[in-house]
Design a protein around this motif. Structure first.
Motif, mmCIF file in Angstrom:
data_model
loop_
_atom_site.group_PDB
_atom_site.id
_atom_site.type_symbol
_atom_site.label_atom_id
_atom_site.label_comp_id
_atom_site.label_asym_id
_atom_site.label_seq_id
_atom_site.Cartn_x
_atom_site.Cartn_y
_atom_site.Cartn_z
ATOM 1 N N ARG A 276 -0.095 -17.133 11.303
ATOM 2 C CA ARG A 276 0.232 -16.711 12.669
ATOM 3 C C ARG A 276 0.266 -17.937 13.581
ATOM 4 N NH1 ARG A 276 -0.012 -11.812 15.401
ATOM 5 N NH2 ARG A 276 -1.120 -10.798 13.658
ATOM 6 N N THR A 277 1.275 -18.045 14.407
ATOM 7 C CA THR A 277 1.413 -19.170 15.323
ATOM 8 C C THR A 277 0.684 -18.881 16.638
ATOM 9 O OG1 THR A 277 3.423 -18.382 16.434
ATOM 10 C CG2 THR A 277 3.714 -19.541 14.332
ATOM 11 N N ALA A 278 0.638 -19.890 17.489
ATOM 12 C CA ALA A 278 -0.014 -19.728 18.791
ATOM 13 C C ALA A 278 0.705 -18.693 19.644
ATOM 14 C CB ALA A 278 -0.054 -21.066 19.526
ATOM 15 N N GLU A 279 1.995 -18.486 19.378
ATOM 16 C CA GLU A 279 2.780 -17.520 20.144
ATOM 17 C C GLU A 279 2.648 -16.104 19.608
ATOM 18 O OE1 GLU A 279 3.965 -20.383 18.945
ATOM 19 O OE2 GLU A 279 3.979 -21.512 20.839
ATOM 20 N N GLY A 280 1.956 -15.944 18.466
ATOM 21 C CA GLY A 280 1.710 -14.613 17.936
ATOM 22 C C GLY A 280 2.651 -14.171 16.832
ATOM 23 N N ASP A 281 3.707 -14.964 16.560
ATOM 24 C CA ASP A 281 4.577 -14.603 15.447
ATOM 25 C C ASP A 281 4.118 -15.335 14.184
ATOM 26 O OD1 ASP A 281 5.355 -17.152 16.175
ATOM 27 O OD2 ASP A 281 7.343 -16.566 16.879
ATOM 28 N N ARG B 136 10.610 -18.635 12.691
ATOM 29 C CA ARG B 136 9.551 -17.710 13.081
ATOM 30 C C ARG B 136 9.976 -16.281 12.751
ATOM 31 N NH1 ARG B 136 6.333 -20.243 16.990
ATOM 32 N NH2 ARG B 136 6.441 -22.505 16.667
#
Length: 298
Positions: A192-197, A159
């Protein structure tokens, strides 16, 4: 013509969706571009700005890379799978015989495909590509051991806080990559991942070693089976087979159209010199235009 003029399409590879982009669906000739390992079709965007608008230009994302589907749970990727990707693209878009352009891994795939399906390939342009690492037959045992060892390691999808950070990581791995080229790769090759990164879209299982590969004798036999005209485009600071392999590989390409042409740049020379490399490709395709007319019956 800007890359925005390309239409995104999906073709089916026996249930696996492959992402392709196409410009000029009624154009002639048909030219299919194959990208390098862990890259994606946008790696050809700067090049395409300098290519003839009259062409039917097709860009493929190999399985497990770019926006194409990933292999299912428990599956592995093999080199020959990418030849199926080419077959699926030609079939899915009902393409006539094509001119193939491949960079790095894409060039290896293009060359092998031209050997296996000579009736579907009119010419072959290899950018920074002249076959796999090869090696002696004795390396088969160690290759299998590496494959089994890698299969036990869980996929690691790294990430990054920003797209720019992902681009910088690419430059660390490939110092010859320019900042603009690295940002191009990261902008189109991350999500973009679910965590925002951000994480790269390629399947991390592509980093595992193949269980099978070609030794040098097998690869030379494939090269000797290529019947279409071939040109080699290389960067002055790019990669090359070991000197003891280079001469034999060049000699095995019986339809090689002259010595390799060099351009200032590294392994991604088509991003560093897009206009010059595009001119070389366009001139080579034009020289083989008679094959296009024969294929279309005109």
């Amino acid at each position: 013509m800007p890359a925005a003029a390309f239409e995104s399409l999906t073709v089916d590879a026996e249930g696996l969706p492959l992402h392709v982009r196409q410009r000029g669906p009624q154009g002639v000739p048909a030219v299919l571009f194959l990208h390098g390992w862990l890259d994606h079709s946008h790696s050809f965007d700067p090049l395409c700005e300098h290519l003839p608008e009259a062409w039917r230009t097709v860009l493929l994302d190999f399985r497990g890379m770019g926006e194409s589907g990933h292999a299912g749970p428990g599956a592995t990727y093999h080199f020959s799978d990418h030849l199926l990707d080419v077959d699926a693209t030609l079939d899915g878009l009902a393409l006539p015989p094509v001119h193939l352009v491949g960079h790095s891994l894409g060039g290896i795939v293009a060359l092998a495909y031209a050997a296996a399906r000579p009736e579907r390939v009119l010419s072959l342009t290899l950018i920074e590509s002249l076959g796999p690492s090869g090696g002696p037959a004795a390396g088969a045992v160690q290759r299998l051991r590496g494959f089994l060892d890698d299969a036990r390691r869980p996929p690691n999808r790294k990430r990054y806080p920003t797209v720019e950070a992902a681009a910088e990581r690419l430059r660390q791995a490939n110092p010859t990559l320019s900042p603009d080229a690295a940002l191009l790769f990261a902008s189109h090759g991350t999500r973009r991942t679910a965590e925002g990164d951000f994480a790269f879209t390629f399947d991390p299982r592509h980093r595992r070693r193949f269980g099978q590969g070609y030794d040098e004798a097998q690869w030379l036999a494939l090269e000797a089976a290529v019947t279409c005209p071939v040109q080699l485009l290389r960067g002055t600071e790019g990669l090359s087979p070991a000197p003891e392999l280079l001469e034999a590989r060049l000699a095995a390409l019986r339809t090689l159209a002259g010595p390799p042409r060099f351009f200032d740049g590294g392994h991604h020379v088509h991003l560093e010199q897009p206009a010059a490399v595009a001119d070389a490709i366009a001139a080579f395709v034009a020289r083989n235009a008679r094959s296009d007319r024969e294929a279309s019956g005109s």
